[in-house]
Design an enzyme around this catalytic site. Structure first.
Site, PDB file in Angstrom:
ATOM      1  N   ALA A  67       0.739  -1.039  -0.006  1.00  0.00           N
ATOM      2  CA  ALA A  67      -0.121  -0.015   0.247  1.00  0.00           C
ATOM      3  C   ALA A  67       0.872   1.312   0.081  1.00  0.00           C
ATOM      4  O   ALA A  67       2.145   1.144   0.562  1.00  0.00           O
ATOM      5  CB  ALA A  67      -1.008   0.061   1.334  1.00  0.00           C
ATOM      6  N   GLY A 112       0.419  -5.107   0.964  1.00  0.00           N
ATOM      7  CA  GLY A 112      -0.754  -5.122  -0.237  1.00  0.00           C
ATOM      8  C   GLY A 112      -0.376  -5.776  -1.453  1.00  0.00           C
ATOM      9  O   GLY A 112      -1.408  -6.306  -1.868  1.00  0.00           O
ATOM     10  N   GLU A 115      -0.923  -9.231  -0.380  1.00  0.00           N
ATOM     11  CA  GLU A 115      -2.277  -9.569  -0.293  1.00  0.00           C
ATOM     12  C   GLU A 115      -2.857  -9.583  -1.528  1.00  0.00           C
ATOM     13  O   GLU A 115      -3.740 -10.524  -1.628  1.00  0.00           O
ATOM     14  CB  GLU A 115      -2.839  -8.539   0.889  1.00  0.00           C
ATOM     15  N   GLU A 135       4.316  -4.988   7.444  1.00  0.00           N
ATOM     16  CA  GLU A 135       3.374  -4.089   8.091  1.00  0.00           C
ATOM     17  C   GLU A 135       3.519  -3.758   9.604  1.00  0.00           C
ATOM     18  O   GLU A 135       3.708  -2.374   9.956  1.00  0.00           O
ATOM     19  CB  GLU A 135       2.118  -4.304   8.068  1.00  0.00           C
TER      20      GLU A 135
HETATM   21  N1  COA Z   1       4.544   3.136  -0.769  1.00  0.00           N
HETATM   22  C1  COA Z   1       4.810   4.302  -1.302  1.00  0.00           C
HETATM   23  N2  COA Z   1       6.108   4.539  -1.855  1.00  0.00           N
HETATM   24  C2  COA Z   1       6.591   3.364  -2.184  1.00  0.00           C
HETATM   25  C3  COA Z   1       6.404   2.184  -1.620  1.00  0.00           C
HETATM   26  C4  COA Z   1       5.551   2.028  -0.806  1.00  0.00           C
HETATM   27  N3  COA Z   1       4.851   0.855  -0.360  1.00  0.00           N
HETATM   28  N4  COA Z   1       7.387   1.224  -1.988  1.00  0.00           N
HETATM   29  C5  COA Z   1       8.135   1.699  -2.884  1.00  0.00           C
HETATM   30  N5  COA Z   1       7.971   3.133  -2.938  1.00  0.00           N
HETATM   31  C6  COA Z   1       8.547   4.362  -3.680  1.00  0.00           C
HETATM   32  C7  COA Z   1       9.783   4.852  -2.764  1.00  0.00           C
HETATM   33  O1  COA Z   1       9.490   5.907  -2.038  1.00  0.00           O
HETATM   34  C8  COA Z   1      10.458   5.428  -3.877  1.00  0.00           C
HETATM   35  O2  COA Z   1       9.998   6.691  -4.295  1.00  0.00           O
HETATM   36  P1  COA Z   1      11.023   7.825  -4.565  1.00  0.00           P
HETATM   37  O3  COA Z   1      11.838   7.554  -5.777  1.00  0.00           O
HETATM   38  O4  COA Z   1       9.996   8.798  -4.804  1.00  0.00           O
HETATM   39  O5  COA Z   1      11.699   8.011  -3.237  1.00  0.00           O
HETATM   40  C9  COA Z   1      10.275   4.418  -5.046  1.00  0.00           C
HETATM   41  O6  COA Z   1       9.364   3.639  -4.733  1.00  0.00           O
HETATM   42  C10 COA Z   1      11.537   3.375  -5.199  1.00  0.00           C
HETATM   43  O7  COA Z   1      11.616   2.724  -4.075  1.00  0.00           O
HETATM   44  P2  COA Z   1      12.920   2.565  -3.125  1.00  0.00           P
HETATM   45  O8  COA Z   1      12.790   2.545  -1.648  1.00  0.00           O
HETATM   46  O9  COA Z   1      14.008   3.832  -3.717  1.00  0.00           O
HETATM   47  O10 COA Z   1      13.648   1.166  -3.756  1.00  0.00           O
HETATM   48  P3  COA Z   1      14.572   0.220  -3.190  1.00  0.00           P
HETATM   49  O11 COA Z   1      15.021  -0.618  -4.053  1.00  0.00           O
HETATM   50  O12 COA Z   1      15.772   1.019  -2.278  1.00  0.00           O
HETATM   51  O13 COA Z   1      13.747  -0.643  -2.129  1.00  0.00           O
HETATM   52  C11 COA Z   1      11.850  -2.069  -1.384  1.00  0.00           C
HETATM   53  C12 COA Z   1      12.767  -1.623  -2.555  1.00  0.00           C
HETATM   54  C13 COA Z   1      10.782  -2.586  -1.983  1.00  0.00           C
HETATM   55  C14 COA Z   1      12.623  -2.719  -0.462  1.00  0.00           C
HETATM   56  C15 COA Z   1      11.459  -0.425  -0.654  1.00  0.00           C
HETATM   57  O14 COA Z   1      11.073   0.483  -1.387  1.00  0.00           O
HETATM   58  C16 COA Z   1      10.370  -0.761   0.569  1.00  0.00           C
HETATM   59  O15 COA Z   1      10.836  -1.344   1.471  1.00  0.00           O
HETATM   60  N6  COA Z   1       9.067  -0.231   0.077  1.00  0.00           N
HETATM   61  C17 COA Z   1       8.006  -0.377   1.155  1.00  0.00           C
HETATM   62  C18 COA Z   1       7.628  -1.910   1.286  1.00  0.00           C
HETATM   63  C19 COA Z   1       6.579  -1.805   2.700  1.00  0.00           C
HETATM   64  O16 COA Z   1       6.817  -1.635   3.627  1.00  0.00           O
HETATM   65  N7  COA Z   1       5.248  -2.137   2.153  1.00  0.00           N
HETATM   66  C20 COA Z   1       4.450  -2.485   2.929  1.00  0.00           C
HETATM   67  C21 COA Z   1       3.133  -1.074   2.938  1.00  0.00           C
HETATM   68  S1  COA Z   1       2.140  -1.374   4.197  1.00  0.00           S
END
Ligand code: COA
Length: 261
Positions: A67, A112, A115, A135
């Protein structure tokens, strides 16, 4: 099919490919994307020209990275319930499809995103896919059905390990615990998912729909109720032209020509 902002739909030979597309945010699910996913699947269910669906994410890095945390950071208790319900309703529309839905998980499937994959009937992963419900690291719990569907799919102990630690697991581990049906190299992913969907679509469509109905109902019902429900659907199928065709084709040693009647 109307134009959507965050979802791309292509249809070919009875198969719809649905791609969640917010590549600059790793396909994270903002409210509009969730809404569009629900709309797309409800429309595909009504569309008689569609007999199966593959669901994937844009790009090679993520299926869906969860999400949208920027949006989630602004919710209060009342909107929190509404956000969760909105996602649950959209994903339930996928689970309730009476046409096979195969997730092609092409990278991160987190929160999400996992999910969403869990709401599909079958899951194929690319070797680089990673799965997790992070989460609790954000101070919340899965709210789009993760606490419900993951234990039912992989068992309570394994699900709780993922839900409570928030740690990611790689594709081979996801396969080992039964979270995905197969793992293939990334370039082969869409062909594998499409091939699986077509294999199912070659079977009697009413039988496939009723098999989905029986398993969905049976999973939540008592054994007695589920067995009776199965018998009733089994009997109902005996009224179809497809049943006569399937059995005649076997006896005549030819491929069946199912018409969905
Ligand atoms: N919500 C909003 N934005 C997200 C996102 C999310 N769940 N997951 C990734 N993004 C965005 C990042 O903020 C970034 O945006 P920006 O370039 O404007 O800063 C872009 O997507 C690329 O992500 P980034 O984190 O730079 O890539 P990465 O390769 O370093 O890491 C992940 C990849 C997936 C490990 C990391 O993005 C992450 O942990 N995301 C969140 C996962 C999460 O907690 N999901 C559950 C949400 S309830």
């Amino acid at each position: 099919m109307p134009d959507y902002r965050f979802v791309v739909v292509e249809q070919k030979a009875g198969l719809a490919t649905v791609k969640v597309s917010r590549p600059d945010k790793l396909n994270a699910l903002n409210a509009d994307t969730v809404e569009e996913i629900g709309m797309v699947f409800r429309a595909l269910e009504r569309d008689d020209s569609v007999r199966g669906v593959v669901l994937t994410g844009a790009g090679e890095k993520a299926f869906v990275a969860g999400a949208d945390i920027a949006e989630l950071s602004r919710i209060g208790p009342v909107t929190g319930v509404a956000v969760s319900r909105q996602g649950q309703d959209a994903f339930r529309a996928i689970e309730l499809m009476r046409k096979p839905v195969v997730a092609a998980v092409n990278g991160f499937a987190l929160g999400g995103g996992l999910e969403l994959a869990l709401a599909c009937h079958l899951r194929i992963a690319s070797e680089n896919a990673r799965f997790g419900l992070p989460e609790v690291k954000l101070g919340i719990i899965p709210g789009y059905g993760g606490t419900v569907r993951l234990p039912r799919l992989v068992g309570r102990g394994r699900a709780l390990q993922m839900i409570l630690t928030g740690e990611m697991i790689p594709a081979d581990e996801a396969y080992r615990i039964g979270l995905v049906n197969d793992v293939v190299p990334q370039p082969a992913l869409l062909d594998a998912a499409t091939g699986l969907a077509h294999k199912i679509m070659a079977n009697g469509p009413i039988a496939v729909a009723m098999a989905l109905e029986a398993v969905d109902h049976g999973f939540h019902a008592s054994t007695e109720d589920a067995l009776r429900f199965e018998s009733n659907l089994f009997g109902l199928l005996a009224s179809t032209e497809d049943m006569r065709e399937g059995m005649a084709a076997f006896l005549e040693k030819r491929p069946p020509d199912f018409r969905g009647r």
